[in-house]
Enzyme design. Structure first.
Site, PDB file in Angstrom:
ATOM      1  N   SER A   1       0.818  -1.214   0.000  1.00 25.51           N
ATOM      2  CA  SER A   1       0.000   0.000   0.000  1.00 25.51           C
ATOM      3  C   SER A   1       0.855   1.267   0.000  1.00 25.51           C
ATOM      4  O   SER A   1       2.023   1.244   0.389  1.00 25.51           O
ATOM      5  CB  SER A   1      -0.907   0.025   1.221  1.00 25.51           C
ATOM      6  OG  SER A   1      -1.618  -1.178   1.340  1.00 25.51           O
TER       7      SER A   1
HETATM    8  N1  SAH Z   1      -1.083  -4.790   3.859  1.00 27.51           N
HETATM    9  C1  SAH Z   1      -0.242  -5.111   2.721  1.00 27.51           C
HETATM   10  C2  SAH Z   1      -0.868  -4.802   1.385  1.00 27.51           C
HETATM   11  C3  SAH Z   1      -1.955  -5.753   1.117  1.00 27.51           C
HETATM   12  S1  SAH Z   1      -2.439  -5.991  -0.557  1.00 27.51           S
HETATM   13  C4  SAH Z   1       1.115  -4.465   2.840  1.00 27.51           C
HETATM   14  O1  SAH Z   1       1.370  -3.755   3.819  1.00 27.51           O
HETATM   15  O2  SAH Z   1       1.953  -4.710   1.967  1.00 27.51           O
HETATM   16  C5  SAH Z   1      -3.851  -6.998  -0.213  1.00 27.51           C
HETATM   17  C6  SAH Z   1      -3.527  -8.397   0.226  1.00 27.51           C
HETATM   18  O3  SAH Z   1      -4.751  -9.012   0.584  1.00 27.51           O
HETATM   19  C7  SAH Z   1      -2.930  -9.255  -0.905  1.00 27.51           C
HETATM   20  O4  SAH Z   1      -1.679  -9.744  -0.510  1.00 27.51           O
HETATM   21  C8  SAH Z   1      -3.949 -10.373  -1.073  1.00 27.51           C
HETATM   22  O5  SAH Z   1      -3.352 -11.646  -1.329  1.00 27.51           O
HETATM   23  C9  SAH Z   1      -4.655 -10.373   0.267  1.00 27.51           C
HETATM   24  N2  SAH Z   1      -5.990 -10.954   0.270  1.00 27.51           N
HETATM   25  C10 SAH Z   1      -7.005 -10.783  -0.619  1.00 27.51           C
HETATM   26  N3  SAH Z   1      -8.080 -11.491  -0.251  1.00 27.51           N
HETATM   27  C11 SAH Z   1      -7.756 -12.140   0.916  1.00 27.51           C
HETATM   28  C12 SAH Z   1      -8.442 -13.029   1.803  1.00 27.51           C
HETATM   29  N4  SAH Z   1      -9.703 -13.424   1.587  1.00 27.51           N
HETATM   30  N5  SAH Z   1      -7.783 -13.485   2.886  1.00 27.51           N
HETATM   31  C13 SAH Z   1      -6.505 -13.118   3.134  1.00 27.51           C
HETATM   32  N6  SAH Z   1      -5.804 -12.279   2.342  1.00 27.51           N
HETATM   33  C14 SAH Z   1      -6.422 -11.784   1.251  1.00 27.51           C
END
Ligand code: SAH
Length: 215
Positions: free
Chosen positions: A62
């Site tokens: 992010s």
């Molecule tokens: N917080 C992260 C950015 C997250 S991007 C950082 O600091 O880098 C969003 C993430 O959510 C992705 O890695 C994706 O794989 C995950 N994601 C999407 N759907 C999900 C679910 N149902 N359960 C767990 N993770 C999920």
């Protein structure tokens, strides 16, 4: 690990402040945690730009100012037990780990969890537990949580996550039907129900069902 030049870091902190990240403890955590450790490969030299960047599995780390604003909106206290859904690079979890007692973070991609764990070890962050799981169901075995942060966009706040929030607990989650733009909301659980407050428009990758197909 060398970390950025002092001038780069000053510009980074200035960008955060000018975009509304004003909480001193949040700014201090963001000063201490080297975002470069969480950005691999091609984009490593952009780690201190206030931009989202691509990571493995087609996901993104992010934008730092959004990480700061979401962290601030959680109104954390040092005793909190926090759940993050969407580990991604692990950067958000690392920031949280400096501000609370215990962080649980889950991602549907095993590879991202593995790489995030490597970064946590490299930085000696020992109060984070990262696991591969579908976070739309929360983490029942560790519930309830003081705070929950969802870093992928859902149509609505998932019911199991609402249920795993303590009374007086806060959840921050991007919601909306559109892939292009969603609304970051803050949910407060009271003794009688839930209160919802809109924070700002954001753009996140979607919350998907089931586990990702990777090792
Ligand atoms: N917080 C992260 C950015 C997250 S991007 C950082 O600091 O880098 C969003 C993430 O959510 C992705 O890695 C994706 O794989 C995950 N994601 C999407 N759907 C999900 C679910 N149902 N359960 C767990 N993770 C999920």
């Amino acid at each position: 690990m060398t970390g950025p030049e002092p001038e780069t870091k000053m510009q980074f902190l200035f960008a955060l402040r000018s975009r509304g990240v004003t909480d001193k403890r949040v700014l201090q955590a963001m000063e201490e945690i080297d975002r470069g450790v969480f950005v691999r490969g091609l984009f490593a030299n952009r780690s201190y730009d206030d931009m989202p960047l691509p990571i493995a599995c087609g996901q993104t780390i992010s934008q730092p100012s959004v990480v700061g604003l979401m962290t601030q909106a959680l109104q954390l206290s040092p005793r909190d037990k926090v759940l993050e859904v969407g580990t991604g690079s692990g950067y958000q979890a690392a920031i949280l780990s400096r501000l609370v007692r215990r962080v649980y973070t889950v991602d549907r991609h095993a590879r991202l969890v593995r790489e995030a764990n490597e970064a946590f070890s490299a930085l000696n962050l020992s109060n984070i537990t990262a696991m591969t799981a579908d976070g739309s169901f929360g983490l029942p075995e560790q519930a309830p949580f003081d705070r929950i942060i969802v870093t992928a966009a859902a149509e609505d706040p998932p019911g199991p996550l609402l249920a795993q929030l303590k009374i007086d607990g806060i959840m921050v989650v991007p919601v909306g039907q559109s892939d292009a733009v969603q609304t970051l909301i803050r949910v407060l659980r009271t003794s009688t129900g839930y209160e919802y407050e809109e924070i700002r428009p954001v753009r996140f990758v979607p919350l998907l069902e089931g586990l990702g197909k990777d090792g």
